[in-house]
Scaffold this active site. Structure first.
Site: not given
Length: 491
Positions: A86, A158-159, A201, A267, A299
């Protein structure tokens, strides 16, 4: 003398263990074999986001070769074939660690952002974080990792989108960053490395996020703002009683089967209730999912405050947790040779045209006018960044693990090493036949609570969230790899 020459040549060839993969249709495909690649990945960020302080610590997850050898050896024994990292600094040298994971047969998925100010696109008021200096830093990450053949992909975000409020403006800026990265790669990088997005998600925004980022904008040249892949951080398979249906994996497969780009879990691994049995592994790599999903990323590697790790690091000593053994046991059940021998295809569903009607949730961005490149950034995209870092594979003189590792009972594991794979091979369970000692752990954290809600989705946390303790000899494996080369030398 000829034998010595052959062995020296062998040590050189094992450095380049993997073949750079390409996206064909909806899969990652080996261009030499035509086989579709299934990701058996591991989220790799020792210390978590809070530990990323390269200016003060002088390191990042891929800057210390001894640490990388230890972790690569343990992952190789499990069957891991890719890592997701990351937070990385473009100013550090990653050659040795990239070479270690490459030789171990593992690809790298690289996030271009970090948790530091000015190094990530913000969810709210994203225009305040979208400027030339930010893009320069993302391009530097691309430059630092593009020369490694095992760099599989880059994540542009990411998110960033987690709910409807964060979806008001962020989607168009995610497409802008994706466009800029893809154009930079097109203009300045020797090979085409895909760029995609890692989504939370959260079902309220998942479908619109997928549609928004993967649709095609009319008259946009080469669909440069379209994500090359779409991944999701999913924690909906929870507990020993969860199933393909109760976890809603069936709904993910049904909803994403028309995807025009590759889909995988970036993940997964719900940790409530404990222990994690990893039963979802059989579905992810089974006939229910492999037509739509290209595997997933567990994860996570190291135990942090959120209790998702499969190993624990204390005072520099790694101890295997119960999850390490349970996950390994699930991987052992899978016929990896069969799964990784499925041929890829250029066919894929046609991407929908980007229109406001494509977006279903009220409040989610339905404007497909992508922001212009910020001032000063187009020059970087066209000509490359100044003083660009450049990585390369290097020879590793010793594959032995020098750092202390203990099994789940606290006993020392000795003889650990990375087993370099032959050229063009990637890892799966069984290629490193060394043993990890006792992987069964007895502690209160691994007690199962059958009264818990086994199938309730755990909202995506992300980075936003009985064997002897001795190693088997690897000389036969190395000799087998060397035989073809020896035959050529003595011919």
């Amino acid at each position: 003398m000829l034998l010595q020459t052959a062995l020296v040549a062998l040590s050189a060839t094992v450095v380049s263990a993997v073949t750079p993969l390409e996206i064909r249709g909806t899969g990652f495909v080996d261009p030499k074999t035509g086989n579709k690649f299934q990701i058996a990945g591991m989220a790799y960020q020792p210390g978590g986001a809070a530990a990323y302080e390269p200016e003060t610590s002088g390191g990042d997850p891929l800057s210390d070769v001894e640490t990388c050898k230890r972790d690569a050896a343990l992952m190789q024994m499990m069957g891991i074939n890719a890592i997701r990292v990351y937070n990385l600094s473009p100013d550090l040298n990653h050659d040795e660690c990239a070479s270690v994971f490459n030789a171990a047969g593992m690809y790298m998925m690289i996030d271009v952002n970090s948790p530091l100010v000015g190094e990530a696109l913000t969810s709210f008021e994203p225009w305040t974080s979208y400027y030339a200096a930010y893009l320069n830093r993302t391009f530097a990450i691309v430059e630092a990792f593009s020369n490694y053949p095992n760099t599989l992909l880059f994540f542009s975000g990411n998110e960033v989108i987690n709910d409807i409020p964060s979806a008001e403006f962020a989607p168009r800026y995610i497409r802008a960053v994706t466009r800029d990265l893809k154009n930079y790669i097109k203009n300045n990088i020797k090979r085409k490395i895909p760029v995609g997005y890692s989504a939370a998600d959260v079902r309220d925004v998942l479908w619109d996020t997928w549609n928004y980022l993967t649709c095609t904008i009319e008259d946009e040249e080469d669909n440069m703002s379209q994500a090359d892949l779409f991944a999701l951080n999913s924690y909906s398979w929870c507990g020993p009683k969860a199933t393909f249906q109760s976890s809603s994996y069936d709904k993910l497969v049904e909803g994403l089967k028309s995807s025009p780009v590759p889909i995988f879990f970036s993940e997964y691994g719900c940790n409530t209730p404990q222990p994690r049995l990893w039963n979802e592994v059989q579905s992810i790599y089974g006939s229910e999912m492999t037509d739509v999903f290209d595997g997933g990323v567990v994860y996570e590697w190291t135990e942090e405050k959120n209790n998702y790790g499969i190993v624990q690091i204390e005072e520099g000593v790694v101890s295997l947790l119960g999850d390490y053994g349970r996950l390994s046991a699930q991987y052992e059940k899978i016929d990896w040779e069969a799964i990784q021998s499925v041929k890829g295809s250029d066919d894929h569903p046609r991407a929908p045209v980007c229109r406001p009607s494509l977006v279903q949730e009220k409040g989610f961005d339905n404007n497909f006018t992508i922001p212009d490149v910020p001032p000063g950034a187009q020059r970087l995209i066209d000509n490359g960044i100044p003083n660009a870092p450049s990585g390369k594979l290097v020879d590793i003189s010793n594959w032995d693990v020098t750092l202390e590792v203990r099994d789940a009972n606290g006993d020392a594991i000795t003889g650990l090493k990375v087993v370099p794979l032959p050229n063009d091979e990637f890892n799966w369970y069984g290629k490193n036949e060394l043993k990890a000692g006792n992987t069964e752990q007895n502690n209160s954290n691994d007690s199962s609570d059958d009264s818990s809600n086994d199938s309730t989705a755990d909202e995506s946390n992300g980075e936003s969230q009985e064997e002897p303790n001795a190693a088997m000899a690897v000389q036969p494996l190395m000799l087998a790899a060397a035989l073809p080369l020896l035959a050529m030398v003595f011919a």
